[in-house]
Structure formats: C-alpha cells, structure tokens
Write a protein that holds these residues in place. Structure first.
Motif, PDB file in Angstrom:
ATOM      1  N   PHE A 192       0.824  -1.205   0.000  1.00 53.34           N
ATOM      2  CA  PHE A 192       0.000   0.000   0.000  1.00 53.34           C
ATOM      3  C   PHE A 192       0.863   1.261   0.000  1.00 53.34           C
ATOM      4  CE2 PHE A 192      -1.822   3.494   2.416  1.00 53.34           C
ATOM      5  CZ  PHE A 192      -2.912   3.805   1.609  1.00 53.34           C
ATOM      6  N   TYR A 193       1.794   1.361   0.948  1.00 53.41           N
ATOM      7  CA  TYR A 193       2.580   2.590   1.082  1.00 53.41           C
ATOM      8  C   TYR A 193       3.581   2.772  -0.055  1.00 53.41           C
ATOM      9  CZ  TYR A 193       0.461   3.661   5.533  1.00 53.41           C
ATOM     10  OH  TYR A 193      -0.454   3.995   6.521  1.00 53.41           O
ATOM     11  N   THR A 194       4.046   1.680  -0.637  1.00 52.83           N
ATOM     12  CA  THR A 194       4.907   1.777  -1.810  1.00 52.83           C
ATOM     13  C   THR A 194       4.094   2.268  -3.003  1.00 52.83           C
ATOM     14  OG1 THR A 194       6.385   0.036  -1.030  1.00 52.83           O
ATOM     15  CG2 THR A 194       6.411   0.504  -3.390  1.00 52.83           C
ATOM     16  N   GLY A 195       2.928   1.650  -3.212  1.00 57.07           N
ATOM     17  CA  GLY A 195       2.094   2.018  -4.355  1.00 57.07           C
ATOM     18  C   GLY A 195       1.508   3.407  -4.246  1.00 57.07           C
ATOM     19  N   ALA A 196       1.050   3.777  -3.057  1.00 57.32           N
ATOM     20  CA  ALA A 196       0.382   5.072  -2.893  1.00 57.32           C
ATOM     21  C   ALA A 196       1.363   6.231  -2.778  1.00 57.32           C
ATOM     22  CB  ALA A 196      -0.517   5.037  -1.649  1.00 57.32           C
ATOM     23  N   PHE A 197       2.490   6.019  -2.084  1.00 58.12           N
ATOM     24  CA  PHE A 197       3.364   7.139  -1.753  1.00 58.12           C
ATOM     25  C   PHE A 197       4.819   6.973  -2.187  1.00 58.12           C
ATOM     26  CE2 PHE A 197       0.234   6.939   1.873  1.00 58.12           C
ATOM     27  CZ  PHE A 197      -0.614   7.901   1.352  1.00 58.12           C
ATOM     28  N   GLY A 198       5.193   5.798  -2.697  1.00 60.63           N
ATOM     29  CA  GLY A 198       6.555   5.585  -3.134  1.00 60.63           C
ATOM     30  C   GLY A 198       7.565   5.333  -2.032  1.00 60.63           C
ATOM     31  N   TRP A 199       7.087   4.976  -0.834  1.00 61.81           N
ATOM     32  CA  TRP A 199       8.000   4.698   0.275  1.00 61.81           C
ATOM     33  C   TRP A 199       8.795   3.433  -0.009  1.00 61.81           C
ATOM     34  CZ3 TRP A 199       4.736   5.453   5.379  1.00 61.81           C
ATOM     35  CH2 TRP A 199       4.225   6.757   5.399  1.00 61.81           C
ATOM     36  N   THR A 200      10.002   3.353   0.538  1.00 64.91           N
ATOM     37  CA  THR A 200      10.817   2.148   0.431  1.00 64.91           C
ATOM     38  C   THR A 200      10.925   1.498   1.811  1.00 64.91           C
ATOM     39  OG1 THR A 200      12.854   3.406   0.750  1.00 64.91           O
ATOM     40  CG2 THR A 200      12.139   3.059  -1.512  1.00 64.91           C
ATOM     41  N   PHE A 201      11.184   0.183   1.812  1.00 62.82           N
ATOM     42  CA  PHE A 201      11.158  -0.584   3.058  1.00 62.82           C
ATOM     43  C   PHE A 201      12.406  -1.429   3.232  1.00 62.82           C
ATOM     44  CE2 PHE A 201       6.810   0.482   2.279  1.00 62.82           C
ATOM     45  CZ  PHE A 201       6.294   0.721   3.544  1.00 62.82           C
ATOM     46  N   THR A 202      12.785  -1.625   4.488  1.00 66.92           N
ATOM     47  CA  THR A 202      13.854  -2.545   4.881  1.00 66.92           C
ATOM     48  C   THR A 202      13.285  -3.445   5.964  1.00 66.92           C
ATOM     49  OG1 THR A 202      15.533  -0.866   4.442  1.00 66.92           O
ATOM     50  CG2 THR A 202      16.187  -2.754   5.804  1.00 66.92           C
ATOM     51  N   ASP A 203      13.291  -4.751   5.717  1.00 72.26           N
ATOM     52  CA  ASP A 203      12.759  -5.709   6.694  1.00 72.26           C
ATOM     53  C   ASP A 203      13.803  -6.030   7.757  1.00 72.26           C
ATOM     54  OD1 ASP A 203      10.386  -5.849   5.286  1.00 72.26           O
ATOM     55  OD2 ASP A 203      10.990  -7.624   4.154  1.00 72.26           O
ATOM     56  N   TYR A 204      13.329  -6.128   8.987  1.00 78.76           N
ATOM     57  CA  TYR A 204      14.148  -6.545  10.127  1.00 78.76           C
ATOM     58  C   TYR A 204      13.450  -7.733  10.767  1.00 78.76           C
ATOM     59  CZ  TYR A 204      16.722  -2.238   9.511  1.00 78.76           C
ATOM     60  OH  TYR A 204      17.490  -1.226   8.978  1.00 78.76           O
ATOM     61  N   GLY A 205      13.581  -8.882  10.153  1.00 74.88           N
ATOM     62  CA  GLY A 205      12.908 -10.076  10.625  1.00 74.88           C
ATOM     63  C   GLY A 205      11.480 -10.132  10.117  1.00 74.88           C
ATOM     64  N   PRO A 206      10.731 -11.153  10.541  1.00 70.79           N
ATOM     65  CA  PRO A 206       9.378 -11.356  10.026  1.00 70.79           C
ATOM     66  C   PRO A 206       8.324 -10.420  10.627  1.00 70.79           C
ATOM     67  CG  PRO A 206       9.904 -13.036  11.631  1.00 70.79           C
ATOM     68  CD  PRO A 206      11.163 -12.236  11.433  1.00 70.79           C
ATOM     69  N   ASP A 207       8.663  -9.713  11.704  1.00 70.58           N
ATOM     70  CA  ASP A 207       7.654  -8.924  12.417  1.00 70.58           C
ATOM     71  C   ASP A 207       7.897  -7.424  12.398  1.00 70.58           C
ATOM     72  OD1 ASP A 207       6.283 -11.251  13.117  1.00 70.58           O
ATOM     73  OD2 ASP A 207       7.466 -11.510  14.933  1.00 70.58           O
ATOM     74  N   TYR A 208       8.877  -6.973  11.575  1.00 73.77           N
ATOM     75  CA  TYR A 208       9.160  -5.532  11.570  1.00 73.77           C
ATOM     76  C   TYR A 208       9.709  -5.106  10.225  1.00 73.77           C
ATOM     77  CZ  TYR A 208       9.984  -0.944  13.428  1.00 73.77           C
ATOM     78  OH  TYR A 208       9.894   0.406  13.663  1.00 73.77           O
ATOM     79  N   THR A 209       9.234  -3.956   9.754  1.00 71.95           N
ATOM     80  CA  THR A 209       9.782  -3.355   8.550  1.00 71.95           C
ATOM     81  C   THR A 209       9.895  -1.852   8.770  1.00 71.95           C
ATOM     82  OG1 THR A 209       9.611  -3.242   6.133  1.00 71.95           O
ATOM     83  CG2 THR A 209       7.542  -3.063   7.362  1.00 71.95           C
TER      84      THR A 209
END
Length: 114
Positions: free
Chosen positions: A23-40
């Motif tokens: 959602f946030y990538t598509g709507a706003f162009g934000w980028t993400f870095t995952d830190y394990g299965p429960d946090y990004t």
C-alpha cells in the motif's frame, strides 16, 4: 549538551506487513527494509519510521519515538517530570529503547544506538 529532544522516528502497528508495504509503496513511493518477520522500516517519507506486526486490535497505531544518547539518564528525567515507564529499557536490532506514558496517557518511546 543539548537538552532538546527531537522526534526521531514514528512507529505504526500493522496486521499484515506485506499488504502494508504494498500500500505505502504504491500510494506514496516509500521504500522498506525488513528486520525479521515482524518488523519493517520505511524511508522516503519525510520522517523515518516502521511497522510492527501485531495480532492485537489496533486502537492507536502510531508510536512516536524520540532519540537520546543516554537512556538511563533520560528515563530518570522522564520519571522526575511525571512520566510513567510502561516498558523498561530493552534491546532490539540496532539499539535499545524504553516506553513511557505522559501524564495524559499518551505512550511514546525513546531509543538510543549507544
């Protein structure tokens, strides 16, 4: 030493991290870095932050996170000023933090990479 503590990070709760990232990538162009299965963590948003996976009902999904080099010192100052520690200092990948409530019941956190 500068006594001004600035907002450094904002953390939200999320039921589904993959849908949240999409959602946030598509709507706003934000980028993400995952830190394990429960946090990004997100960036490219004006203020860095992250999403923590939860199964609980989300009532107030935002956690404002402040930064201070000395957690023990700032924790004492928070308590002396009338705050209540609700989650004592703990470690996480990248640093340590604690959570507190202000006199109105708002929960915030303070973290340090030290």
């Amino acid at each position: 030493m500068n006594n001004t503590i600035l907002i450094n990070y904002v953390e939200f709760k999320a039921k589904d991290l993959e849908k949240t990232k999409a959602f946030y990538t598509g709507a706003f162009g934000w980028t993400f870095t995952d830190y394990g299965p429960d946090y990004t963590a997100f960036s490219e948003s004006g203020l860095e932050g992250g999403f923590e996976k939860t199964k609980e009902n989300i009532v107030n999904g935002a956690l404002i996170v402040l930064y201070h080099e000395n957690l023990e010192d700032i924790q004492k100052r928070v308590v002396q000023a009338g705050g209540t520690v609700v989650k004592d200092i703990f470690s996480f990948p990248g640093g340590r933090r604690f959570h507190f409530t202000d006199p109105s019941g708002n929960e915030l956190a303070i973290w340090s990479d030290k």
